[in-house]
Motif scaffolding. Structure first.
Motif, PDB file in Angstrom:
ATOM      1  N   ALA A 266       0.797  -1.224   0.000  1.00 37.58           N
ATOM      2  CA  ALA A 266       0.000   0.000   0.000  1.00 37.58           C
ATOM      3  C   ALA A 266       0.834   1.281   0.000  1.00 37.58           C
ATOM      4  O   ALA A 266       0.522   2.214  -0.758  1.00 37.58           O
ATOM      5  N   THR A 280      -8.309   7.198  -2.450  1.00 37.05           N
ATOM      6  CA  THR A 280      -8.359   6.140  -1.440  1.00 37.05           C
ATOM      7  C   THR A 280      -9.759   6.092  -0.846  1.00 37.05           C
ATOM      8  O   THR A 280     -10.249   7.081  -0.297  1.00 37.05           O
ATOM      9  N   GLN A 283      -9.053   2.234   4.267  1.00 38.03           N
ATOM     10  CA  GLN A 283      -7.740   1.714   4.638  1.00 38.03           C
ATOM     11  C   GLN A 283      -7.832   1.058   6.004  1.00 38.03           C
ATOM     12  O   GLN A 283      -8.428   1.602   6.936  1.00 38.03           O
ATOM     13  N   GLY A 287      -5.017  -3.651   4.224  1.00 40.45           N
ATOM     14  CA  GLY A 287      -4.645  -2.964   2.998  1.00 40.45           C
ATOM     15  C   GLY A 287      -5.523  -1.765   2.720  1.00 40.45           C
ATOM     16  O   GLY A 287      -6.197  -1.247   3.620  1.00 40.45           O
TER      17      GLY A 287
END
Length: 335
Positions: A266, A280, A283, A287
């Motif tokens: 990542a 994104t 998270q 990952g």
């Protein structure tokens, strides 16, 4: 120090005023001249203050700028001590030549294009006219040089054909063909991807879509007698939703692609995004989940395959299925 565009526009106005040696120029006179001319040609409508203008006069006198012979007296105001001076006649400085030398080192990475040779000759001519500038230092900026591969000899003639809007007859042999065939192309753009040069051109025999031609598959070029067909494609945005250079003829719509990247990989993807559209979504310790807005093509699939077991395609289903088939074939080769 580099001169920004707005400052240089003011320098031009000041220069034009001071060349009129028949009248004294006070700071108020120069401010008025700048207000009348500068505001018409500059997006910044806030005007110029006296402090800024005095800074301009100071900077114009610096050897690193224009070394302008500006002086001031109560009787003559601001004036040039050399009545023949103009910033348009300013000789090159050592810093100017240093910038040109660094540009030369950069252009040398474009092997086959010939621009480095042309610039090298230009710099030598300028240095002969300005020996006081001295020799430039070694390169402090180095780009990865393009690899030597078949096809670089066509860079210069293709570059010339694009500039001069000249159609070409190209002998081209696709990777899966045993022989080259003759194609009439209207060249528009040269682009690199993954260490290889490509030509984007129109081939009217193949329809309205732009074609990609790898330069290492070109076997010959010659002039064509057909009239050149221009394009209205905006290449500044053409690749906005693309990895690589290929837009498929079918199913070329932009899609939302969702990927899961393992935690260990990542940081690499976060610091070096796969594409500018990358965001994104989530998270955690396992990952990250990313979303990208892209046209699905072979270059994208190859890029995703390079992550091996660290990447999983979550959506769309068509890309997920395609990647699964490719990976199954890869595994089968090891059985």
């Amino acid at each position: 120090m580099p001169i920004n565009k707005n400052a240089y526009n003011r320098y031009l106005i000041i220069d034009r005023c001071l060349q009129q040696g028949g009248r004294p120029w006070t700071i108020q006179d120069l401010l008025k001249a700048v207000e009348e001319d500068y505001l018409e040609t500059t997006p910044d409508k806030n005007g110029v203050c006296e402090r800024t203008l005095k800074g301009d006069l100071h900077n114009m006198k610096l050897p690193t700028h224009h070394n302008a012979p500006i002086a001031y007296s109560r009787r003559r105001g601001y004036h040039y001590t050399d009545p023949e001076y103009s910033i348009h006649k300013t000789p090159l400085t050592s810093e100017d030549l240093l910038i040109l030398h660094q540009s030369l080192h950069t252009l040398k990475a474009l092997r086959g294009l010939g621009l480095a040779d042309d610039l090298d000759e230009l710099i030598q001519r300028l240095e002969r006219k300005q020996p006081s500038a001295g020799a430039a230092t070694n390169s402090i900026l180095q780009l990865e040089a393009a690899p030597e591969y078949t096809g670089t000899e066509y860079l210069k003639p293709l570059y010339k054909a694009i500039r001069e809007k000249t159609p070409l007859v190209m002998q081209y042999q696709p990777y899966r063909e045993e022989q080259a065939s003759s194609e009439v192309v209207h060249p528009y753009l040269l682009k690199t991807y993954n260490g290889r040069w490509y030509l984007l051109a129109r081939n009217e025999a193949k329809g309205p879509h732009l074609q990609n031609y790898a330069l290492d598959r070109i076997k010959g070029l010659s002039a064509s007698s057909v009239a050149f067909r221009s394009t209205d494609v905006d290449f500044s945005t053409y690749f906005d939703h693309l990895i690589g250079v290929t837009i498929p003829k079918k199913d070329s719509q932009v899609e939302t692609i969702r990927l899961h990247i393992r935690a260990g990989r990542a940081p690499y993807v976060l610091t070096k995004p796969l594409h500018p559209s990358q965001v994104t979504v989530s998270q955690d310790t396992k990952g990250i989940v990313l979303e990208l807005r892209l046209i699905i093509n072979q270059e994208l699939k190859s890029r995703l395959l390079s992550f091996g077991p660290d990447l999983q395609v979550l959506a769309p289903d068509s890309l997920r299925d395609s990647m699964q088939k490719l990976l199954n074939k890869a595994v089968a080769r090891y059985h």
